[in-house]
Design an enzyme around this catalytic site. Sequence first.
Site, PDB file in Angstrom:
ATOM      1  CG  ASN A   7     -12.186  91.228 112.930  1.00 22.83           C
ATOM      2  OD1 ASN A   7     -12.504  91.913 111.958  1.00 22.83           O
ATOM      3  ND2 ASN A   7     -12.170  89.911 112.892  1.00 22.83           N
ATOM      4  CE  LYS A  14     -16.636  88.231 115.526  1.00 23.87           C
ATOM      5  NZ  LYS A  14     -16.414  87.974 114.117  1.00 23.87           N
ATOM      6  NE  ARG A  90      -9.472  89.421 109.495  1.00 24.64           N
ATOM      7  CZ  ARG A  90     -10.535  89.068 108.801  1.00 24.64           C
ATOM      8  NH1 ARG A  90     -11.732  89.472 109.186  1.00 24.64           N
ATOM      9  NH2 ARG A  90     -10.420  88.329 107.731  1.00 24.64           N
ATOM     10  CG  HIS A 179      -8.851  82.229 105.778  1.00 30.74           C
ATOM     11  ND1 HIS A 179      -9.466  81.222 105.054  1.00 30.74           N
ATOM     12  CD2 HIS A 179      -9.836  82.886 106.432  1.00 30.74           C
ATOM     13  CE1 HIS A 179     -10.770  81.269 105.262  1.00 30.74           C
ATOM     14  NE2 HIS A 179     -11.018  82.272 106.085  1.00 30.74           N
ATOM     15  CG  LEU A 206     -10.504  72.658 106.361  1.00 28.45           C
ATOM     16  CD1 LEU A 206     -10.538  71.148 106.491  1.00 28.45           C
ATOM     17  CD2 LEU A 206     -10.591  73.078 104.900  1.00 28.45           C
ATOM     18  NE  ARG A 238     -17.425  82.983 101.186  1.00 32.35           N
ATOM     19  CZ  ARG A 238     -16.413  83.213 102.000  1.00 32.35           C
ATOM     20  NH1 ARG A 238     -15.190  82.859 101.663  1.00 32.35           N
ATOM     21  NH2 ARG A 238     -16.604  83.798 103.158  1.00 32.35           N
ATOM     22  NE  ARG A 282     -21.528  73.019 114.770  1.00 38.02           N
ATOM     23  CZ  ARG A 282     -21.245  74.097 115.480  1.00 38.02           C
ATOM     24  NH1 ARG A 282     -20.859  73.963 116.724  1.00 38.02           N
ATOM     25  NH2 ARG A 282     -21.372  75.299 114.979  1.00 38.02           N
ATOM     26  CD  GLU A 383      -7.901  84.143 111.777  1.00 41.23           C
ATOM     27  OE1 GLU A 383      -8.791  83.554 112.436  1.00 41.23           O
ATOM     28  OE2 GLU A 383      -8.092  84.598 110.643  1.00 41.23           O
TER      29      GLU A 383
HETATM   30  P1  ADP Z   1     -15.627  81.221 110.610  1.00 37.04           P
HETATM   31  O1  ADP Z   1     -15.092  80.975 109.236  1.00 37.04           O
HETATM   32  O2  ADP Z   1     -16.952  81.929 110.613  1.00 37.04           O
HETATM   33  O3  ADP Z   1     -14.621  81.774 111.603  1.00 37.04           O
HETATM   34  P2  ADP Z   1     -15.389  78.776 112.155  1.00 37.04           P
HETATM   35  O4  ADP Z   1     -13.926  78.640 111.993  1.00 37.04           O
HETATM   36  O5  ADP Z   1     -15.939  79.053 113.503  1.00 37.04           O
HETATM   37  O6  ADP Z   1     -16.024  79.771 111.123  1.00 37.04           O
HETATM   38  O7  ADP Z   1     -16.043  77.402 111.624  1.00 37.04           O
HETATM   39  C1  ADP Z   1     -17.413  77.196 111.537  1.00 37.04           C
HETATM   40  C2  ADP Z   1     -17.642  75.769 111.024  1.00 37.04           C
HETATM   41  O8  ADP Z   1     -17.051  74.871 111.957  1.00 37.04           O
HETATM   42  C3  ADP Z   1     -19.098  75.401 110.887  1.00 37.04           C
HETATM   43  O9  ADP Z   1     -19.340  74.734 109.658  1.00 37.04           O
HETATM   44  C4  ADP Z   1     -19.297  74.440 112.040  1.00 37.04           C
HETATM   45  O10 ADP Z   1     -20.251  73.460 111.736  1.00 37.04           O
HETATM   46  C5  ADP Z   1     -17.943  73.816 112.170  1.00 37.04           C
HETATM   47  N1  ADP Z   1     -17.788  73.226 113.515  1.00 37.04           N
HETATM   48  C6  ADP Z   1     -17.690  73.892 114.678  1.00 37.04           C
HETATM   49  N2  ADP Z   1     -17.664  73.001 115.722  1.00 37.04           N
HETATM   50  C7  ADP Z   1     -17.744  71.778 115.185  1.00 37.04           C
HETATM   51  C8  ADP Z   1     -17.780  70.455 115.703  1.00 37.04           C
HETATM   52  N3  ADP Z   1     -17.721  70.236 117.017  1.00 37.04           N
HETATM   53  N4  ADP Z   1     -17.867  69.426 114.827  1.00 37.04           N
HETATM   54  C9  ADP Z   1     -17.930  69.647 113.508  1.00 37.04           C
HETATM   55  N5  ADP Z   1     -17.913  70.865 112.951  1.00 37.04           N
HETATM   56  C10 ADP Z   1     -17.827  71.911 113.761  1.00 37.04           C
END
Ligand code: ADP
Length: 396
Positions: A7, A14, A90, A179, A206, A238, A282, A383
């Site tokens: 990727n 990656k 990817r 996605h 999400l 966004r 978080r 993925e």
């Molecule tokens: P990306 O779209 O960059 O791949 P991810 O799928 O890793 O992102 O998601 C990142 C989001 O997931 C961030 O908003 C992060 O706060 C949230 N997240 C990750 N771990 C937790 C957790 N333990 N509790 C709540 N939210 C989390």
Amino acid sequence: MKILVVNAGSSSLKYQLFDMDTNAAIAKGNCERIGIDGVVTHKCPGKPDYKTEAAFPDHRAAIECVLKLLTDKELGVIGSVDEISAVGHRFAHGGEKLRASAALGADEIKYLESIVGLNPLHGPPAISGFKACKEVMPNINHVGVFDTSYYSDMEEKAYIYPIPYELYEDYRIRRYGFHGTSHRYVAAKAAELLGNKNAKIVTCHLGNGSSITATVNGKAIDTSMGFTPQDGVPMGTRSGAIDPTVVTYIQKVKNVGAEEADAILNKKSGLLGVSGVSSDCRDVSEAAENGNARAKLALDILVHNIKKIIGSYVAEMNGVDALVFTAGIGENDRELRAAVCKDMSWLGIEMDENVNATCPRGEIADVSAKGAKVKTYVIPTNEEYMIALDTLNLTK
Ligand code: ADP
């Protein structure tokens, strides 16, 4: 058979190496800060994690570094590069023509180069990553897997925007969806769990970027991201869907050009824009728990919009068999999942709050209430495995 999944981004590459006999990733890592100062991380189950500074001026140097690590006597997992049977790449965007994963030949690359305008951030580095890998591993199959291709079977009514039709004909302005590889993976898992490949499924990916997809009979019929990944639910930075006139109004009242207006909606909106705290869910949740009203509002807006889209897809599909949560927020944020599923019993969506609060992270969980008409699942996305599987199927 070993498949390497790559990727490539503008400053990172990656990788994951899969052993397709055991369906397991046997090594993974990331070359970061390509063209800057270079850091590589490399992890293999059963071995200590490895991280070091390594100068890679470009993608070619990065992939050479990856192959060196994979074949290293101590850190590696294969004896020689020849053990890699194929590489899966990817791509965020496959345009209208790359409707499914495909072996990458000259025609495919020419087409991908012709649509970089649709995808200026991800397109050029992904192509450059492919070219570097092809140079270093010229004699094996290279397969492209496109996030957009899962949406290739959507009907025109779901992808044509109600704007002058010539804008579609002349500039290919339409809903593409993103996605797709993640939605395809978790929707297939949900169908497997339901034992019904014709199931009606809503998948909520999400994360930092978020999208929701409706799948019927294993095919996506609608999705919340559109011409770009800006549409749909609010995200880390966004806005998601808003009245389009807001854009031109911002330009007028703030006296800014298109690029700055775009940056406001892409980089300064969403959770960050409303809460003023962070783009990370978080941090926003923690601030909300500590009484920050705008952080709470940002989360309320997110939940409100997720519910709205789920409801619209249930209407489109005339029902739903399963609701799936995946990606960083979907897999980990139990409170957000509970908030989304609250007051959805009329649709048949009912959650077992206790199971939702205690199910182990990183595993598939059925969090639906006993007897609920609709199954609610948490399904960790993968993925990279999906890319490896497509690559295997196009290589066999
Ligand atoms: P990306 O779209 O960059 O791949 P991810 O799928 O890793 O992102 O998601 C990142 C989001 O997931 C961030 O908003 C992060 O706060 C949230 N997240 C990750 N771990 C937790 C957790 N333990 N509790 C709540 N939210 C989390």
